[in-house]
Design a protein around this motif. Structure first.
Motif, PDB file in Angstrom:
ATOM      1  N   LEU A 122       1.015  -1.193  -0.019  1.00 39.19           N
ATOM      2  CA  LEU A 122      -0.001   0.003   0.058  1.00 39.19           C
ATOM      3  C   LEU A 122       0.850   1.251   0.130  1.00 39.19           C
ATOM      4  N   ARG A 123       2.018   1.491   0.943  1.00 40.84           N
ATOM      5  CA  ARG A 123       2.665   2.482   0.856  1.00 40.84           C
ATOM      6  C   ARG A 123       3.821   2.637  -0.233  1.00 40.84           C
ATOM      7  N   LEU A 124       4.103   1.552  -0.851  1.00 37.51           N
ATOM      8  CA  LEU A 124       4.821   1.670  -2.093  1.00 37.51           C
ATOM      9  C   LEU A 124       4.223   2.234  -3.310  1.00 37.51           C
ATOM     10  N   LEU A 125       2.898   2.107  -3.216  1.00 36.86           N
ATOM     11  CA  LEU A 125       2.155   2.496  -4.477  1.00 36.86           C
ATOM     12  C   LEU A 125       1.645   4.047  -4.165  1.00 36.86           C
ATOM     13  N   ARG A 126       1.697   4.293  -2.849  1.00 36.49           N
ATOM     14  CA  ARG A 126       1.369   5.845  -2.642  1.00 36.49           C
ATOM     15  C   ARG A 126       2.758   6.496  -2.701  1.00 36.49           C
ATOM     16  N   THR A 127       3.812   5.912  -2.624  1.00 34.77           N
ATOM     17  CA  THR A 127       5.026   6.575  -2.861  1.00 34.77           C
ATOM     18  C   THR A 127       5.260   6.788  -4.318  1.00 34.77           C
ATOM     19  N   ALA A 128       4.895   5.836  -5.015  1.00 37.43           N
ATOM     20  CA  ALA A 128       5.037   5.899  -6.612  1.00 37.43           C
ATOM     21  C   ALA A 128       4.115   6.758  -7.114  1.00 37.43           C
ATOM     22  N   GLY A 129       2.905   7.164  -6.506  1.00 34.89           N
ATOM     23  CA  GLY A 129       2.041   7.996  -7.066  1.00 34.89           C
ATOM     24  C   GLY A 129       0.810   7.355  -7.982  1.00 34.89           C
ATOM     25  N   ALA A 130       0.309   8.097  -8.781  1.00 27.25           N
ATOM     26  CA  ALA A 130      -0.653   7.638  -9.655  1.00 27.25           C
ATOM     27  C   ALA A 130       0.045   6.701 -10.473  1.00 27.25           C
ATOM     28  N   VAL A 131      -0.823   5.360 -10.875  1.00 30.39           N
ATOM     29  CA  VAL A 131      -0.243   4.203 -11.686  1.00 30.39           C
ATOM     30  C   VAL A 131      -0.951   3.948 -12.779  1.00 30.39           C
ATOM     31  N   ALA A 132      -2.150   4.725 -12.973  1.00 32.00           N
ATOM     32  CA  ALA A 132      -3.338   4.361 -13.787  1.00 32.00           C
ATOM     33  C   ALA A 132      -2.389   4.546 -15.360  1.00 32.00           C
ATOM     34  N   GLY A 133      -2.548   3.528 -16.339  1.00 25.62           N
ATOM     35  CA  GLY A 133      -1.665   3.573 -17.341  1.00 25.62           C
ATOM     36  C   GLY A 133      -0.296   3.459 -17.515  1.00 25.62           C
ATOM     37  N   ARG A 134       0.511   3.500 -16.318  1.00 24.50           N
ATOM     38  CA  ARG A 134       1.876   3.318 -16.254  1.00 24.50           C
ATOM     39  C   ARG A 134       2.322   2.062 -16.294  1.00 24.50           C
ATOM     40  N   ARG A 135       3.505   1.880 -17.056  1.00 23.67           N
ATOM     41  CA  ARG A 135       3.975   0.235 -17.371  1.00 23.67           C
ATOM     42  C   ARG A 135       4.916   0.151 -15.951  1.00 23.67           C
ATOM     43  N   ILE A 136       4.692  -0.857 -15.310  1.00 23.94           N
ATOM     44  CA  ILE A 136       5.310  -1.228 -14.012  1.00 23.94           C
ATOM     45  C   ILE A 136       6.046  -2.553 -14.018  1.00 23.94           C
ATOM     46  N   LEU A 137       7.237  -2.648 -13.726  1.00 26.01           N
ATOM     47  CA  LEU A 137       8.145  -3.951 -13.672  1.00 26.01           C
ATOM     48  C   LEU A 137       8.261  -4.126 -12.124  1.00 26.01           C
ATOM     49  N   LEU A 138       7.800  -5.376 -11.675  1.00 26.97           N
ATOM     50  CA  LEU A 138       7.897  -5.732 -10.538  1.00 26.97           C
ATOM     51  C   LEU A 138       8.897  -7.080 -10.253  1.00 26.97           C
ATOM     52  N   THR A 139       9.956  -6.832  -9.641  1.00 22.72           N
ATOM     53  CA  THR A 139      10.708  -7.939  -9.432  1.00 22.72           C
ATOM     54  C   THR A 139      10.409  -8.732  -7.942  1.00 22.72           C
ATOM     55  N   GLY A 140      10.765 -10.056  -7.863  1.00 20.68           N
ATOM     56  CA  GLY A 140      10.569 -10.805  -6.624  1.00 20.68           C
ATOM     57  C   GLY A 140       9.010 -10.753  -6.470  1.00 20.68           C
ATOM     58  N   ALA A 141       8.105 -10.922  -7.276  1.00 18.35           N
ATOM     59  CA  ALA A 141       6.865 -10.911  -7.481  1.00 18.35           C
ATOM     60  C   ALA A 141       6.152 -11.990  -6.683  1.00 18.35           C
ATOM     61  N   SER A 142       6.664 -13.175  -6.449  1.00 14.21           N
ATOM     62  CA  SER A 142       5.626 -14.151  -6.003  1.00 14.21           C
ATOM     63  C   SER A 142       5.686 -14.325  -4.464  1.00 14.21           C
ATOM     64  N   GLY A 143       6.200 -13.460  -3.736  1.00 16.98           N
ATOM     65  CA  GLY A 143       5.968 -13.347  -2.319  1.00 16.98           C
ATOM     66  C   GLY A 143       4.468 -12.537  -2.054  1.00 16.98           C
ATOM     67  N   GLY A 144       4.370 -12.509  -0.493  1.00 15.98           N
ATOM     68  CA  GLY A 144       3.234 -11.710  -0.141  1.00 15.98           C
ATOM     69  C   GLY A 144       3.104 -10.357  -0.750  1.00 15.98           C
ATOM     70  N   VAL A 145       4.132  -9.642  -0.668  1.00 16.22           N
ATOM     71  CA  VAL A 145       3.890  -8.242  -1.023  1.00 16.22           C
ATOM     72  C   VAL A 145       3.928  -7.933  -2.579  1.00 16.22           C
ATOM     73  N   GLY A 146       4.492  -8.942  -3.322  1.00 15.86           N
ATOM     74  CA  GLY A 146       4.199  -9.191  -4.872  1.00 15.86           C
ATOM     75  C   GLY A 146       2.685  -9.168  -5.293  1.00 15.86           C
ATOM     76  N   HIS A 147       2.137 -10.228  -4.612  1.00 14.69           N
ATOM     77  CA  HIS A 147       0.820 -10.332  -4.671  1.00 14.69           C
ATOM     78  C   HIS A 147      -0.432  -9.283  -4.571  1.00 14.69           C
ATOM     79  N   TYR A 148       0.004  -8.570  -3.449  1.00 11.60           N
ATOM     80  CA  TYR A 148      -0.564  -7.536  -3.013  1.00 11.60           C
ATOM     81  C   TYR A 148      -0.542  -6.223  -3.857  1.00 11.60           C
ATOM     82  N   LEU A 149       0.665  -5.979  -4.392  1.00 11.71           N
ATOM     83  CA  LEU A 149       1.226  -4.931  -5.499  1.00 11.71           C
ATOM     84  C   LEU A 149       0.557  -4.983  -6.688  1.00 11.71           C
ATOM     85  N   THR A 150       0.687  -6.334  -7.128  1.00 13.34           N
ATOM     86  CA  THR A 150      -0.012  -6.780  -8.481  1.00 13.34           C
ATOM     87  C   THR A 150      -1.480  -6.682  -8.599  1.00 13.34           C
ATOM     88  N   GLU A 151      -2.314  -6.844  -7.484  1.00 10.64           N
ATOM     89  CA  GLU A 151      -3.497  -6.870  -7.607  1.00 10.64           C
ATOM     90  C   GLU A 151      -4.029  -5.080  -7.443  1.00 10.64           C
TER      91      GLU A 151
END
Length: 305
Positions: A122-151
């Protein structure tokens, strides 16, 4: 009461022991713990534990003693909590600013998986700012944080490419709307935002895929390998890019408001914790080993019978 304590032994990092029950301070509630989540980062802390420290930052349970100062949930409230430590126990003293009440539709086991991973996402996305339409690369994605971030990011309109070492571990990420690749080098195109959690060689490889004036937020080093960056590499593509370090704990306010947000999203079926393992808390050492060796997708939750 029974609790798990650190052994300082890398072969068997925790053991169950009898410890004194917690004595809550004026702004703390006493919670009977029904379930707790373990995080991969905690397995690293257990390698060299501080004297007297006990692990446990993600819990859910029942308030059995309200805070003496009148703050926080009442006795009998089902809650999710994020204590600083000592949560892998029958009872935990939790600051009321780190508690959120659970509605009936959010099970305790699900709630226990929310605090550390959910707050980080939640706080990562808040730090990143608006993400609508943006292309995001997420590494180490299969842990708990990665699943939350992706959804959260895909539901907000982002185009997410998630890096997961195996197809099995990345299956749920694909269901959530991400394009899944097994290596950073396989990620197609350039990205406006990179969320990097592995360190080592992945960080400079990811940086090379950053769009001009893009942003890379580094929030972990799961590989435990140092990352080396070549300043002149910025001129090969990510011109005027920003590289930023992030810590989920870098916040001026209490955790409770963000915990309430996570609980609300789960209750509204807008966030679905990925829980890869649920077991009796007697199996805590076993699940810690599985988590460390990446044999669990998402979160691992232990229940106290």
């Amino acid at each position: 009461m029974k609790a798990f304590v650190a052994t300082g032994d890398t072969a068997s990092t925790v053991r169950q022991a009898e410890v004194a029950p917690p004595e809550p301070g004026p702004g703390e509630a006493l919670v009977k713990v029904d379930a707790y989540s373990v995080n991969r980062g905690e397995t690293f802390q257990l390698e060299a534990p501080e004297q007297g420290w006990r692990p446990g930052k993600d819990i859910a349970g029942l308030v059995v003693q309200a805070a003496a100062d009148g703050s926080g949930p009442a006795v009998g409230s089902r809650v999710v909590g994020h204590p600083a430590s000592a949560g892998w126990a029958e009872y935990a003293a939790v600051p009321t600013g780190a508690l959120a009440v659970l509605p009936e539709e959010v099970p305790t086991v699900v709630a226990a998986a929310l605090p550390l991973a959910g707050l980080t996402a939640l706080r990562l996305l808040r730090t990143a700012g608006a993400v609508a339409g943006r292309r995001i690369l997420l590494t180490g994605a299969s842990g708990g944080v990665g699943h939350y971030l992706t959804e959260l990011a895909t539901r907000a309109g982002a185009l997410v490419t998630a890096v997961s070492a195996s197809a099995e571990r990345g299956g749920r990420l694909a269901e959530l709307g991400a394009q899944v690749v097994s290596r950073v080098a396989e990620a197609d195109g350039v990205f406006d935002l990179i969320l990097e959690s592995t360190g080592g060689p992945n960080l400079p490889q990811a940086l090379a895929k950053l769009a001009p004036r893009g942003q890379l937020i580094w929030f972990g080093q799961a590989s435990r390998e140092p990352a080396l960056l070549d300043f002149f590499g910025f001129f090969a593509g990510p011109l005027s890019a920003t590289v930023r370090h992030f810590s989920y704990a870098d916040t001026d306010g209490p955790d409770a408001p963000d915990l309430r947000t996570l609980v609300r999203l789960v209750a509204e079926q807008r966030l679905h914790p990925e829980i890869g393992a649920v077991a009796d808390w007697s199996r805590t050492p076993e699940l810690l080993a599985d988590l460390r060796e990446r044999r669990i997708r998402g979160n691992a939750v232990l229940t106290i019978s």
